[in-house]
Design an enzyme around this catalytic site. Structure first.
Site, short mmCIF file in Angstrom:
data_model
loop_
_atom_site.label_atom_id
_atom_site.label_comp_id
_atom_site.label_asym_id
_atom_site.label_seq_id
_atom_site.Cartn_x
_atom_site.Cartn_y
_atom_site.Cartn_z
N LYS A 183 65.82 32.59 -45.87
CA LYS A 183 67.09 32.00 -46.27
C LYS A 183 67.71 32.82 -47.41
CE LYS A 183 69.12 27.76 -48.06
NZ LYS A 183 68.97 26.36 -48.39
N GLU A 189 57.01 37.64 -50.49
CA GLU A 189 56.09 37.77 -49.34
C GLU A 189 56.82 38.40 -48.16
OE1 GLU A 189 56.44 35.04 -51.16
OE2 GLU A 189 54.53 33.99 -51.44
N GLY A 243 65.49 25.08 -46.43
CA GLY A 243 64.53 25.92 -45.70
C GLY A 243 63.63 25.11 -44.80
N ARG A 244 63.11 23.99 -45.30
CA ARG A 244 62.16 23.19 -44.51
C ARG A 244 62.85 22.35 -43.43
NH1 ARG A 244 62.44 22.00 -49.79
NH2 ARG A 244 63.09 19.94 -50.49
N GLU A 329 57.12 19.11 -50.21
CA GLU A 329 58.14 19.85 -50.95
C GLU A 329 59.38 18.97 -51.16
OE1 GLU A 329 58.51 24.47 -50.77
OE2 GLU A 329 60.15 23.73 -49.55
N HIS A 360 34.82 14.95 -35.62
CA HIS A 360 33.53 15.59 -35.82
C HIS A 360 33.48 16.33 -37.15
CE1 HIS A 360 32.46 14.53 -31.71
NE2 HIS A 360 33.73 14.75 -31.46
N LYS A 489 56.03 31.41 -59.18
CA LYS A 489 56.66 32.68 -58.76
C LYS A 489 56.95 33.55 -59.98
CE LYS A 489 59.19 30.94 -54.70
NZ LYS A 489 60.50 30.75 -54.10
O1 F6P Z 1 58.85 28.85 -52.29
C1 F6P Z 1 59.35 27.79 -51.56
C2 F6P Z 1 60.47 28.23 -50.64
O2 F6P Z 1 61.62 28.42 -51.36
C3 F6P Z 1 60.67 27.22 -49.54
O3 F6P Z 1 61.46 26.15 -49.92
C4 F6P Z 1 61.22 28.06 -48.46
O4 F6P Z 1 61.14 27.46 -47.21
C5 F6P Z 1 60.36 29.29 -48.59
O5 F6P Z 1 60.15 29.43 -49.97
C6 F6P Z 1 60.92 30.55 -48.00
O6 F6P Z 1 62.16 30.87 -48.55
P1 F6P Z 1 63.13 31.89 -47.86
O7 F6P Z 1 63.46 31.39 -46.50
O8 F6P Z 1 64.32 31.98 -48.76
O9 F6P Z 1 62.39 33.21 -47.77
#
Ligand code: F6P
Length: 525
Positions: A183, A189, A243-244, A329, A360, A489
């Site tokens: 987003k 990452e 995002g979620r 979240e 199990h 972060k």
């Molecule tokens: O760190 C949490 C977050 O901001 C989430 O809310 C989001 O879904 C995820 O990181 C990834 O964010 P982006 O889509 O901006 O890479």
């Protein structure tokens, strides 16, 4: 309240405490509630103005007050063509235009029209994203496996190089397409994995090949352009999609490529059906409202710290992970909408694994542990493999057995009688029987549907989204921000040069400094 007694006293208990919508059924009769509880919960919903807040969300008011944003993921699946103008913008026209562009691209990849740089058909799609840019599409791709007739789908999320390394190991650059999904297009990452993927393509096919092997999904179109992905392969969304809550739009592109645009549209249509249900049904028959009210009851009144989501549906095995982000979240907050401190518990710990596997592993604790954890079972009446119906019958017998066992339990007298009937010596019965007692009266609810098809998956996910919304309203919090992810972060950014050995760890706390020193020692630095 004693559930065994309640069932014995009231043959209508199931009918009273279950509700449906078409083939989707929610049974909460195995939760310790009675008619008065439901009445009070209804009053609570009225006092919290769930209906007013619901209307505010659907109409595009800025209910995400800390970020001053509308919350309109429901618009991503509202394709009725009636138009929805928010903040002066025709939201529905924007949604349709991106959906059409995604569909054209997905078809081109699926048919082999959009090839790799050497003219070969794309066989593997690797989505690089994390959190909401990963969990939704990864969960949905697995859930819709019977409909998956496009290229293979892979999901890389973790910054741990092992993730991209192991994913790329079996792939050929010539036939691989990467979707960079973020987003913000700043998430470390995703940007790190994207750079590694680009190097991998460049090494195999040369820099000129990159354009044919990358697409991107983001709200930050300027940053995507800087990364060098051509405009016709960029699919946008908007700041009113959290995002979620984003799997319904461009973030769903890998799902669409896997199952095809028409199955993807059925997924959207299912979610829209649930939106309409949530908007229109009175709260007493409204599945998301009921699920939310029961959730609040368990968390705030019963003070249960967690809830387990146990799909007896192997293809929903990523659902618990998906719901962890959606729920935790959204509702893991301690400050009210008015910026005060909350006075009740808020969102519970959400966790789970598919049944029967969980039986199990951790079900021992659910039946006999010292904490009560309400369980949400999900199951399909019909599987996708008619030739394996016997498996499915066993699966259903197990899910029914678990909720019955949790509710009924087994008394000491019952345990003793059973053991004596098997011919055990009295002294062994005295010693062992207490271990074989199940307290029972442990709450669970069951969500039953006919078959896990795209429409049903859409309904289920939208059901959970609106449940989280209802609980957020009852907690009086903002379910749509996520400030709690920031501190970690920031500190990671500060700690990188320390880990790299470019900065001293001395000014950190003693534990962090000690751990850094030990890492350097283990690395032989
Ligand atoms: O760190 C949490 C977050 O901001 C989430 O809310 C989001 O879904 C995820 O990181 C990834 O964010 P982006 O889509 O901006 O890479």
């Amino acid at each position: 309240m004693d559930m065994r007694a309640a069932f014995a006293a009231d043959p209508g208990r199931f009918a009273r405490f279950s509700a449906g919508d078409g083939d989707l059924l929610l049974d909460w009769s195995k939760c310790a509630v009675d008619a008065r509880t439901m009445e009070l919960l209804g009053e609570l919903a009225a006092a919290a103005d769930v209906e007013g807040r619901r209307a505010a969300m659907f109409s595009g008011q800025h209910i995400n007050v800390t970020e001053d944003r509308a919350v309109l993921h429901t618009a991503l699946r509202n394709l009725d063509g009636k138009g929805l103008v928010v903040d002066g913008q025709d939201v529905q026209a924007d949604v349709l235009s991106v959906l059409n562009a995604m569909s054209a691209f997905a078809e081109a990849v699926r048919s082999g029209k959009a090839t790799g740089a050497t003219g070969k058909k794309i066989t593997d799609v690797v989505n690089i994203g994390i959190g909401g840019s990963d969990l939704g599409p990864a969960m949905a791709t697995l859930a819709l496996a019977p409909y998956h007739d496009g290229p293979r789908a892979h999901y890389v999320s973790n910054i741990d190089g092992a993730h991209i390394h192991d994913t790329l190991k079996g792939l050929s650059a010539e036939t691989t397409l990467f979707i960079i999904a973020s987003k913000t297009f700043t998430t470390v990452e995703t940007m790190t994995n994207a750079a590694t993927a680009r190097k991998w393509v460049e090494k195999a096919l040369g820099t000129a090949a990159v354009g044919k092997h990358f697409a991107a999904v983001s709200t930050a179109l300027d940053l995507v352009a800087k990364f060098g992905i051509s405009q016709d392969r960029v699919f946008g969304f908007w700041d009113w999609v959290g995002g979620r809550y984003s799997v319904w739009g461009a973030i769903g592109l890998p799902v669409m490529i896997a199952v095809g645009p028409s199955n993807f549209r059925a997924f959207l249509a299912g979610a829209h059906e649930m939106d309409e249900h949530f908007r229109e049904r009175p709260l007493q028959k409204n599945l998301p409202a009921l699920l939310g009210l029961i959730g609040w009851w368990h968390r705030v009144i019963c003070q249960y710290p967690a809830r387990a989501v146990i799909p007896y549906d192997q293809r929903l095995s990523r659902l618990p992970a998906y719901l962890q982000q959606l729920d935790m979240e959204s509702n893991g907050k301690s400050v009210t909408l008015e910026s005060g401190k909350v006075t009740t518990p808020t969102g519970p710990l959400v966790w789970g694994e598919p049944g029967t596997n969980g039986q199990h592993a951790f079900f021992q604790l659910l039946h006999q542990g010292t904490d009560v954890i309400p369980i949400e079972f999900l199951a399909a009446a019909v599987g996708h493999e008619p030739q394996l119906k016997h498996h499915h019958d066993l699966l259903l017998a197990n899910v029914l057995a678990q909720s019955e066992a949790l509710m009924k339990g087994r008394t000491l007298e019952e345990a003793r009688a059973q053991m004596l009937a098997k011919g055990m010596a009295e002294q062994d019965v005295d010693r062992i029987a207490p271990h074989r007692v199940f307290s029972g009266n442990r709450p669970s609810l069951t969500i039953l549907y006919r078959k896990l098809d795209p429409r049903t998956l859409g309904r289920l996910i939208a059901l959970y989204e609106h449940r989280v919304f209802v609980e957020g309203v009852l907690y009086d919090i903002n379910s749509f921000d996520q400030w709690g992810v920031e501190l970690g972060k920031e500190l990671a950014t500060q700690l990188l040069p320390v880990v790299e050995g470019k900065e001293e760890a001395g000014r950190r706390d003693a534990s962090t400094a000690g751990l850094v020193a030990h890492i350097h020692h283990l690395r032989g630095a």
